[in-house]
Design a protein around this motif. Structure first.
Motif, PDB file in Angstrom:
ATOM      1  N   LEU A 165       0.832  -1.203   0.000  1.00  0.00           N
ATOM      2  CA  LEU A 165       0.000   0.000   0.000  1.00  0.00           C
ATOM      3  C   LEU A 165       0.865   1.250   0.000  1.00  0.00           C
ATOM      4  CD1 LEU A 165      -2.872   1.365   0.643  1.00  0.00           C
ATOM      5  CD2 LEU A 165      -2.172   1.182   3.032  1.00  0.00           C
ATOM      6  N   GLY A 166       0.445   2.254  -0.745  1.00  0.00           N
ATOM      7  CA  GLY A 166       1.119   3.547  -0.725  1.00  0.00           C
ATOM      8  C   GLY A 166       0.176   4.611  -0.196  1.00  0.00           C
ATOM      9  N   ALA A 167       0.727   5.645   0.416  1.00  0.00           N
ATOM     10  CA  ALA A 167      -0.109   6.730   0.940  1.00  0.00           C
ATOM     11  C   ALA A 167       0.715   7.996   1.091  1.00  0.00           C
ATOM     12  CB  ALA A 167      -0.725   6.353   2.283  1.00  0.00           C
ATOM     13  N   GLU A 168       0.066   9.123   0.820  1.00  0.00           N
ATOM     14  CA  GLU A 168       0.652  10.403   1.199  1.00  0.00           C
ATOM     15  C   GLU A 168       0.409  10.626   2.688  1.00  0.00           C
ATOM     16  OE1 GLU A 168      -0.071  14.199  -0.417  1.00  0.00           O
ATOM     17  OE2 GLU A 168       1.002  13.806  -2.281  1.00  0.00           O
ATOM     18  N   GLN A 169       1.199  11.488   3.286  1.00  0.00           N
ATOM     19  CA  GLN A 169       1.006  11.826   4.694  1.00  0.00           C
ATOM     20  C   GLN A 169      -0.320  12.525   4.910  1.00  0.00           C
ATOM     21  OE1 GLN A 169       3.776  13.972   7.118  1.00  0.00           O
ATOM     22  NE2 GLN A 169       5.515  12.914   6.238  1.00  0.00           N
ATOM     23  N   CYS A 170      -0.974  12.189   6.026  1.00  0.00           N
ATOM     24  CA  CYS A 170      -2.176  12.902   6.477  1.00  0.00           C
ATOM     25  C   CYS A 170      -3.202  13.069   5.362  1.00  0.00           C
ATOM     26  CB  CYS A 170      -1.793  14.269   7.050  1.00  0.00           C
ATOM     27  SG  CYS A 170      -0.662  14.192   8.439  1.00  0.00           S
ATOM     28  N   ILE A 171      -3.448  11.989   4.623  1.00  0.00           N
ATOM     29  CA  ILE A 171      -4.379  12.057   3.517  1.00  0.00           C
ATOM     30  C   ILE A 171      -5.802  12.192   4.048  1.00  0.00           C
ATOM     31  CG2 ILE A 171      -4.809   9.577   3.259  1.00  0.00           C
ATOM     32  CD1 ILE A 171      -4.009  11.943   0.368  1.00  0.00           C
ATOM     33  N   ARG A 214      -4.096  19.510  15.925  1.00  0.00           N
ATOM     34  CA  ARG A 214      -3.680  20.045  17.226  1.00  0.00           C
ATOM     35  C   ARG A 214      -2.414  20.884  17.105  1.00  0.00           C
ATOM     36  NH1 ARG A 214      -2.828  15.470  21.481  1.00  0.00           N
ATOM     37  NH2 ARG A 214      -1.229  14.923  19.941  1.00  0.00           N
ATOM     38  N   GLU A 215      -1.503  20.466  16.213  1.00  0.00           N
ATOM     39  CA  GLU A 215      -0.248  21.187  16.065  1.00  0.00           C
ATOM     40  C   GLU A 215      -0.439  22.564  15.430  1.00  0.00           C
ATOM     41  OE1 GLU A 215      -0.972  18.214  15.015  1.00  0.00           O
ATOM     42  OE2 GLU A 215       0.600  16.741  15.401  1.00  0.00           O
ATOM     43  N   ALA A 216      -1.595  22.770  14.778  1.00  0.00           N
ATOM     44  CA  ALA A 216      -1.855  24.053  14.120  1.00  0.00           C
ATOM     45  C   ALA A 216      -2.501  25.057  15.059  1.00  0.00           C
ATOM     46  CB  ALA A 216      -2.748  23.838  12.901  1.00  0.00           C
ATOM     47  N   THR A 249       6.908  32.184  -4.525  1.00  0.00           N
ATOM     48  CA  THR A 249       8.228  31.720  -4.129  1.00  0.00           C
ATOM     49  C   THR A 249       8.121  30.795  -2.927  1.00  0.00           C
ATOM     50  OG1 THR A 249       9.226  33.787  -4.891  1.00  0.00           O
ATOM     51  CG2 THR A 249      10.541  32.415  -3.411  1.00  0.00           C
ATOM     52  N   VAL A 250       8.508  29.538  -3.113  1.00  0.00           N
ATOM     53  CA  VAL A 250       8.561  28.585  -2.001  1.00  0.00           C
ATOM     54  C   VAL A 250       9.978  28.623  -1.446  1.00  0.00           C
ATOM     55  CG1 VAL A 250       8.306  26.180  -1.291  1.00  0.00           C
ATOM     56  CG2 VAL A 250       6.778  27.139  -3.033  1.00  0.00           C
ATOM     57  N   THR A 251      10.142  29.288  -0.312  1.00  0.00           N
ATOM     58  CA  THR A 251      11.476  29.442   0.272  1.00  0.00           C
ATOM     59  C   THR A 251      11.834  28.301   1.212  1.00  0.00           C
ATOM     60  OG1 THR A 251      10.518  30.817   2.025  1.00  0.00           O
ATOM     61  CG2 THR A 251      11.411  31.956   0.100  1.00  0.00           C
ATOM     62  N   LEU A 252      10.826  27.644   1.761  1.00  0.00           N
ATOM     63  CA  LEU A 252      11.052  26.555   2.709  1.00  0.00           C
ATOM     64  C   LEU A 252      10.273  25.334   2.238  1.00  0.00           C
ATOM     65  CD1 LEU A 252      10.629  28.690   5.953  1.00  0.00           C
ATOM     66  CD2 LEU A 252      12.780  27.857   5.005  1.00  0.00           C
ATOM     67  N   GLU A 253      11.002  24.298   1.849  1.00  0.00           N
ATOM     68  CA  GLU A 253      10.381  23.087   1.303  1.00  0.00           C
ATOM     69  C   GLU A 253      10.578  21.945   2.286  1.00  0.00           C
ATOM     70  OE1 GLU A 253      10.194  22.281  -3.272  1.00  0.00           O
ATOM     71  OE2 GLU A 253      11.918  21.190  -2.466  1.00  0.00           O
ATOM     72  N   VAL A 254       9.495  21.283   2.660  1.00  0.00           N
ATOM     73  CA  VAL A 254       9.548  20.240   3.692  1.00  0.00           C
ATOM     74  C   VAL A 254       8.929  18.951   3.159  1.00  0.00           C
ATOM     75  CG1 VAL A 254       9.433  21.946   5.548  1.00  0.00           C
ATOM     76  CG2 VAL A 254       7.327  20.926   4.676  1.00  0.00           C
ATOM     77  N   ASN A 255       9.105  17.869   3.926  1.00  0.00           N
ATOM     78  CA  ASN A 255       8.498  16.599   3.527  1.00  0.00           C
ATOM     79  C   ASN A 255       7.633  15.999   4.630  1.00  0.00           C
ATOM     80  OD1 ASN A 255      10.378  15.696   5.328  1.00  0.00           O
ATOM     81  ND2 ASN A 255      11.572  14.502   3.874  1.00  0.00           N
ATOM     82  N   ASP A 256       7.200  16.839   5.592  1.00  0.00           N
ATOM     83  CA  ASP A 256       6.255  16.352   6.584  1.00  0.00           C
ATOM     84  C   ASP A 256       5.396  17.502   7.093  1.00  0.00           C
ATOM     85  OD1 ASP A 256       7.193  16.985   9.691  1.00  0.00           O
ATOM     86  OD2 ASP A 256       8.839  17.016   8.239  1.00  0.00           O
ATOM     87  N   VAL A 257       4.195  17.161   7.526  1.00  0.00           N
ATOM     88  CA  VAL A 257       3.204  18.161   7.942  1.00  0.00           C
ATOM     89  C   VAL A 257       3.665  18.928   9.180  1.00  0.00           C
ATOM     90  CG1 VAL A 257       0.831  18.476   8.755  1.00  0.00           C
ATOM     91  CG2 VAL A 257       1.331  16.811   6.961  1.00  0.00           C
ATOM     92  N   HIS A 258       4.252  18.221  10.142  1.00  0.00           N
ATOM     93  CA  HIS A 258       4.630  18.863  11.397  1.00  0.00           C
ATOM     94  C   HIS A 258       5.661  19.971  11.178  1.00  0.00           C
ATOM     95  CE1 HIS A 258       2.332  15.707  13.222  1.00  0.00           C
ATOM     96  NE2 HIS A 258       3.146  14.777  12.764  1.00  0.00           N
ATOM     97  N   SER A 259       6.638  19.718  10.324  1.00  0.00           N
ATOM     98  CA  SER A 259       7.642  20.747  10.036  1.00  0.00           C
ATOM     99  C   SER A 259       6.989  21.957   9.371  1.00  0.00           C
ATOM    100  CB  SER A 259       8.735  20.181   9.125  1.00  0.00           C
ATOM    101  OG  SER A 259       9.477  19.186   9.792  1.00  0.00           O
ATOM    102  N   LEU A 260       6.069  21.716   8.458  1.00  0.00           N
ATOM    103  CA  LEU A 260       5.378  22.827   7.795  1.00  0.00           C
ATOM    104  C   LEU A 260       4.671  23.706   8.820  1.00  0.00           C
ATOM    105  CD1 LEU A 260       3.395  22.890   4.531  1.00  0.00           C
ATOM    106  CD2 LEU A 260       2.204  23.566   6.610  1.00  0.00           C
ATOM    107  N   LEU A 261       3.929  23.091   9.726  1.00  0.00           N
ATOM    108  CA  LEU A 261       3.179  23.871  10.711  1.00  0.00           C
ATOM    109  C   LEU A 261       4.114  24.627  11.658  1.00  0.00           C
ATOM    110  CD1 LEU A 261       0.358  21.293  11.558  1.00  0.00           C
ATOM    111  CD2 LEU A 261       0.208  23.307  10.085  1.00  0.00           C
ATOM    112  N   GLU A 262       5.208  23.995  12.050  1.00  0.00           N
ATOM    113  CA  GLU A 262       6.153  24.658  12.955  1.00  0.00           C
ATOM    114  C   GLU A 262       6.781  25.883  12.304  1.00  0.00           C
ATOM    115  OE1 GLU A 262       8.932  21.694  14.039  1.00  0.00           O
ATOM    116  OE2 GLU A 262       7.636  20.752  15.556  1.00  0.00           O
ATOM    117  N   LEU A 263       7.125  25.783  11.020  1.00  0.00           N
ATOM    118  CA  LEU A 263       7.748  26.912  10.332  1.00  0.00           C
ATOM    119  C   LEU A 263       6.767  28.080  10.188  1.00  0.00           C
ATOM    120  CD1 LEU A 263       9.671  24.867   7.623  1.00  0.00           C
ATOM    121  CD2 LEU A 263      10.719  26.225   9.445  1.00  0.00           C
TER     122      LEU A 263
END
Length: 297
Positions: free
Chosen positions: A95-101, A249-251, A217-231
């Motif tokens: 099985l494949g999945a994107e994060q937090c689909i 909750r993290e948002a 302009t995407v200045t900060l590129e991440v590969n997980d939801v938590h990092s995106l919300l923290e930034l």
């Protein structure tokens, strides 16, 4: 052409190394080399360029790889189908999945599947939606939960899960935090936090800005939801994300604002599967559970 020749060929192509492939297959290196040579003789074409460090596919090898993977996937499905007729679901579910689909809670679904079908080995891979679509079409995945990236083809079909609007997330002190609704034109000069280009939210946002003719302009590129919300929480940029991200909750503490472009920025999630006649019994069983929440307990 023997199946073991194709299995050996795919293993060498994946590992790009005869010794590692032989160890994984638990065969001798000489036996593996002999198998590949036999396949090359039958096809009358070299399949690999061999060096002292690794092997790479030739043009003929690349042409064979996709077909070989599909053949092996169909053979696995055939074995699983016979077992299912005999009343036993076994084999594997890849099985494949994107994060937090959105539209499916993958962990809960797989736990229910494991309880009902303990003899099926489950393998889960996370990746972007574009890569997952290619993996399903090539037969390397039984199915995937992702964002719709293309129309259905002979190798890939999509079953809709859910659709939701996109939302702008920013720090409460950001100059746009009091806006009623935001458009691509109003966001063009901002710094963005976003996922890699193959991910569903990024694909959806890129399409909305492209339709509006607005560069961003995407200045900060991440590969997980938590990092995106923290930034975003640190005020390092804003993000355009599916609406369900804003209730995580993290948002907490972030401002969420409606996003409206010239085209509707709809984040549509789907289950990607092979054609019906090529769908494995395990994938069909998982979809039954997905469609019947009461069966998951």
């Amino acid at each position: 052409m023997e199946l073991r020749h194709l299995q050996h060929f795919v293993a060498v192509a994946e590992d790009q190394h005869f010794t590692r492939a032989a160890e994984r297959l638990m065969v001798s290196q000489s036996g593996l080399s002999s198998s590949i040579r036999a396949l090359e003789r039958e096809l009358q074409a070299p399949l690999f360029v061999r060096t002292t460090r690794r092997v790479t596919l030739t043009a003929a090898g690349r042409a064979l790889l996709g077909e070989a993977e599909r053949i092996l996937a169909q053979v696995r499905s055939a074995h699983d189908a016979v077992a299912a007729v005999q009343g036993v679901l076994r084999g594997s579910l890849t099985l494949g999945a994107e994060q937090c689909i959105a539209g499916v809670h993958v962990a809960t679904l797989l736990a229910a599947f494991r309880r009902r079908h303990p003899d099926v080995e489950i393998c889960l891979r996370q990746a972007g939606s574009g890569a997952l679509a290619e993996e399903v079409a090539a037969g390397r995945l039984d199915l995937a939960f992702a964002v719709r990236t293309q129309a259905d083809t002979d190798q890939l079909r999509s079953v809709p899960l859910t659709s939701e609007p996109m939302t702008v997330l920013c720090h409460p002190t950001h100059r746009l935090a009091t806006a009623a609704v935001l458009t691509p034109e109003e966001l063009g000069g901002e710094d963005f936090v976003d996922f890699h280009p193959d991910w569903g939210p990024r694909l959806t946002t890129d399409a909305a800005f492209a339709a509006a003719g607005v560069h961003r302009t995407v200045t900060l590129e991440v590969n997980d939801v938590h990092s995106l919300l923290e930034l975003v929480q640190e005020g390092l940029g804003i993000a355009v994300v599916p609406r369900h991200f804003s209730v995580k909750r993290e948002a907490g503490g972030l401002t969420a604002l409606p996003f409206k472009g010239v085209m509707e920025a709809s984040y549509e999630t789907v289950a990607m599967l092979p054609p019906v006649d090529a769908t494995s019994p395990a994938a069909r069983a998982l979809m039954v559970l997905l469609d019947a929440p009461d069966e998951r307990v």
